[in-house]
Design an enzyme around this catalytic site. Structure first.
Site, short mmCIF file in Angstrom:
data_model
loop_
_atom_site.label_atom_id
_atom_site.label_comp_id
_atom_site.label_asym_id
_atom_site.label_seq_id
_atom_site.Cartn_x
_atom_site.Cartn_y
_atom_site.Cartn_z
N SER A 1 0.71 -1.08 0.30
CA SER A 1 0.30 0.03 0.34
C SER A 1 1.04 1.12 0.00
O SER A 1 0.27 2.33 -0.33
CB SER A 1 -0.96 -0.21 1.39
OG SER A 1 -1.28 -0.99 1.74
N GLU B 1 -6.38 -1.67 -8.11
CA GLU B 1 -5.46 -1.03 -8.32
C GLU B 1 -4.17 -1.14 -9.11
O GLU B 1 -3.03 -2.18 -8.23
CB GLU B 1 -4.66 0.64 -8.14
CG GLU B 1 -5.72 1.16 -7.00
CD GLU B 1 -5.29 2.29 -6.36
OE1 GLU B 1 -5.41 3.26 -5.92
OE2 GLU B 1 -4.16 2.01 -5.60
N ASN C 1 -5.62 5.72 -1.91
CA ASN C 1 -5.61 6.66 -0.33
C ASN C 1 -4.56 7.22 -0.82
O ASN C 1 -4.47 8.24 0.05
CB ASN C 1 -3.83 5.20 -0.02
CG ASN C 1 -4.80 4.33 0.72
OD1 ASN C 1 -5.73 3.98 1.19
ND2 ASN C 1 -4.25 3.20 0.27
N HIS D 1 -2.96 -4.25 -6.48
CA HIS D 1 -2.92 -3.30 -4.28
C HIS D 1 -4.66 -3.89 -4.38
O HIS D 1 -5.43 -2.77 -5.56
CB HIS D 1 -2.32 -1.87 -5.52
CG HIS D 1 -3.42 -1.45 -3.52
ND1 HIS D 1 -3.92 0.06 -3.71
CD2 HIS D 1 -2.95 -1.94 -2.12
CE1 HIS D 1 -4.01 -0.10 -2.00
NE2 HIS D 1 -3.67 -1.34 -1.96
P1 NAI Z 1 -1.33 -9.85 7.67
O1 NAI Z 1 -0.59 -9.98 8.42
O2 NAI Z 1 -2.74 -10.05 7.96
O3 NAI Z 1 -0.81 -10.65 6.79
C1 NAI Z 1 0.72 -10.99 6.14
C2 NAI Z 1 1.17 -12.37 6.47
O4 NAI Z 1 2.24 -12.32 5.73
C3 NAI Z 1 0.80 -13.22 8.05
O5 NAI Z 1 0.21 -14.17 7.60
C4 NAI Z 1 2.66 -13.05 7.94
O6 NAI Z 1 2.56 -14.34 9.10
C5 NAI Z 1 3.69 -13.43 6.40
N1 NAI Z 1 4.64 -12.80 6.32
C6 NAI Z 1 5.18 -11.81 6.52
N2 NAI Z 1 6.86 -12.27 6.37
C7 NAI Z 1 6.91 -13.18 5.67
C8 NAI Z 1 7.83 -13.57 4.81
N3 NAI Z 1 8.61 -13.73 4.98
N4 NAI Z 1 7.08 -14.68 3.55
C9 NAI Z 1 6.02 -15.61 4.26
N5 NAI Z 1 4.93 -15.25 5.12
C10 NAI Z 1 5.22 -13.33 5.66
O7 NAI Z 1 -1.01 -8.62 6.09
P2 NAI Z 1 -2.10 -8.20 5.23
O8 NAI Z 1 -2.92 -6.82 6.05
O9 NAI Z 1 -2.50 -8.88 4.83
O10 NAI Z 1 -0.93 -6.84 4.41
C11 NAI Z 1 -0.32 -7.43 3.94
C12 NAI Z 1 0.09 -6.64 3.19
O11 NAI Z 1 -0.81 -6.41 1.77
C13 NAI Z 1 1.25 -5.73 2.66
O12 NAI Z 1 1.91 -5.13 2.16
C14 NAI Z 1 0.23 -4.29 3.75
O13 NAI Z 1 0.23 -2.78 3.55
C15 NAI Z 1 -0.83 -5.20 2.26
N6 NAI Z 1 -2.45 -3.93 2.35
C16 NAI Z 1 -2.82 -4.28 3.24
C17 NAI Z 1 -4.12 -3.30 3.45
C18 NAI Z 1 -5.20 -3.83 4.20
O14 NAI Z 1 -6.51 -3.39 4.37
N7 NAI Z 1 -4.67 -5.09 5.02
C19 NAI Z 1 -4.91 -3.58 1.63
C20 NAI Z 1 -4.42 -3.29 0.93
C21 NAI Z 1 -2.98 -3.86 1.71
#
Ligand code: NAI
Length: 389
Positions: free
Chosen positions: A118, A151, A189, A139
């Protein structure tokens, strides 16, 4: 057509993205380095699909089909035959680069490597790859299966074929694509900042309370949620971090300046619905406890006009800076954050004279750069043009 998809990270976003790809018929491999997260994702998908059956949206066979399209894997190497890999792991440049470098050693040269980031630039993530032109931003919005918008962000290294193929794939998944330039906040955003920022400014100046500002956006503007309800829903910590990140990324442009009020809410742990207290107090079912502050009906129109024109100005400026096409700017806000109308279409409806005059009134009052009118709106006023003629 892309059929084999890898997803890295099985958290909120990764599990939703896997569901979207599997539903559209792709064979998905979902990987996370935390085994508990993988198990949780599998159980959560089971629950989500069962709920869809209860609501008569899908039948038992469809649930089985979607589940059979996803395999849960415990090593990155297992993504080696993917044609497209989407990464949705922790928002940390070094970790993303490290994972991409390792991934590149397994996949074929033709594999597209995408990031769901993001706030990081696609250019910086791509730079870790041996073949940086295969990297792109894809995205999604939360929850990925429900939100129509995606996006797609080519970095400066991204190849045209990679862009075309990514757009085609995401459209095949039933999503509306908005192509955005690799700039802070991409489209949504960035353009949404004044929805929160101007509402906070109105609150900070003591013009109205949170309930009144929310009511203005709902009843006059037709927004589903007011800014304070929405900030409480998103989480005041998360929303503050995005605001601060965008502000810094724009070299401290005062238009994106965060509010102390929001910072204090985050510091106090008044994060919103998830902690039972934010701008509102919530009962155990997550409903707002009413009657804490009453709505003043007096200045609903002027509050709405002020926030709307700041949003329009931001949308016009994004178009002016070639962040996205006019259609993509409007689609982004209606399909990514459910705005009742596209902001540029709204500007056409209000008229360019109205937009420029409102911005100039704000500037005359405050003499702050925050209220500078976009040069594009001034030019269009002079030439009597509309965004969509
Ligand atoms: P989250 O914390 O729910 O999930 C992230 C997952 O990645 C976790 O299950 C973690 O164990 C895993 N992880 C961390 N390091 C790792 C690695 N080295 N190898 C494999 N797995 C790994 O996070 P979320 O909210 O799903 O966000 C993920 C991405 O999406 C981020 O870049 C965030 O900025 C982006 N994003 C998030 C949104 C939201 O509303 N939560 C919306 C749009 C984008």
């Amino acid at each position: 057509m892309i059929k084999k998809v890898g997803v890295i990270g099985s958290g909120t976003m990764g599990s939703g993205i896997a569901q979207v790809a599997a539903t559209s018929g792709c064979m998905v491999k979902l990987y996370d380095n935390n085994i508990d997260a993988v198990e949780k994702a599998e159980q959560s998908l089971d629950r989500i699909l069962s709920r869809l059956i209860e609501k008569d949206r899908i039948d038992d066979n469809e649930k089985i089909r979607i589940q059979n399209n996803i395999s849960y894997v415990s090593s990155l190497k297992e993504l080696k035959d993917s044609e497209l890999v989407i990464e949705a792991i922790v928002e940390d440049l070094c970790i993303k680069q490290k994972v991409f470098t390792e991934l590149e050693s397994y996949v074929s040269d033709a594999c597209i490597i995408a990031t769901n980031t993001s706030s990081l630039s696609v250019a910086s993530i791509s730079s870790a790859l041996k073949i940086p032109d295969r990297c792109i931003g894809i995205h999604f919005f939360n929850p990925a299966p429900l939100m129509k918008l995606v996006e797609v962000i080519p970095g400066i290294q991204t190849g045209q074929k990679v862009l075309d193929s990514s757009v085609e794939t995401i459209k095949n998944w039933g999503k509306t694509v908005a192509v955005a330039k690799d700039t802070p906040g991409f489209i949504v955003n960035r353009i949404a900042r004044p929805f929160y920022g101007e509402a906070l400014r109105i609150l900070d100046e003591g013009i109205a309370n949170v309930a009144t500002i929310d009511e203005a956006m709902r009843s006059v503007g037709g927004f589903r949620m007011g800014p304070f309800e929405l900030m409480d829903f998103i989480g005041n910590d998360v929303n503050y971090t995005i605001t601060e990140t965008v502000f810094k990324a724009f070299y401290y442009d005062p238009r994106y300046k965060p509010s102390f009020t929001q910072k204090r809410m985050a510091e106090a742990g008044y994060l919103g619905r998830k902690t039972g207290r934010g701008y509102y107090r919530y009962d155990e079912n997550g409903s707002i406890i009413k009657n804490e502050n009453s709505v003043s009906k007096e200045n609903l129109n002027s509050i709405f006009d002020r926030i709307l024109v700041m949003l329009i100005n931001e949308a016009a400026d994004a178009l002016y800076m070639n962040i996205a096409s006019a259609l993509d700017v409007d689609n982004a806000m209606t399909k990514g954050v459910n705005y009742p109308k596209g902001l540029l279409a709204w500007a056409d409806e209000k008229g360019m004279d109205w937009c420029v005059e409102r911005m100039d009134e704000l500037y005359d009052t405050y003499h702050e750069d925050r209220y500078r009118c976009s040069p594009l709106m001034r030019k269009m006023k002079k030439e009597k043009k509309l965004f969509f003629s």
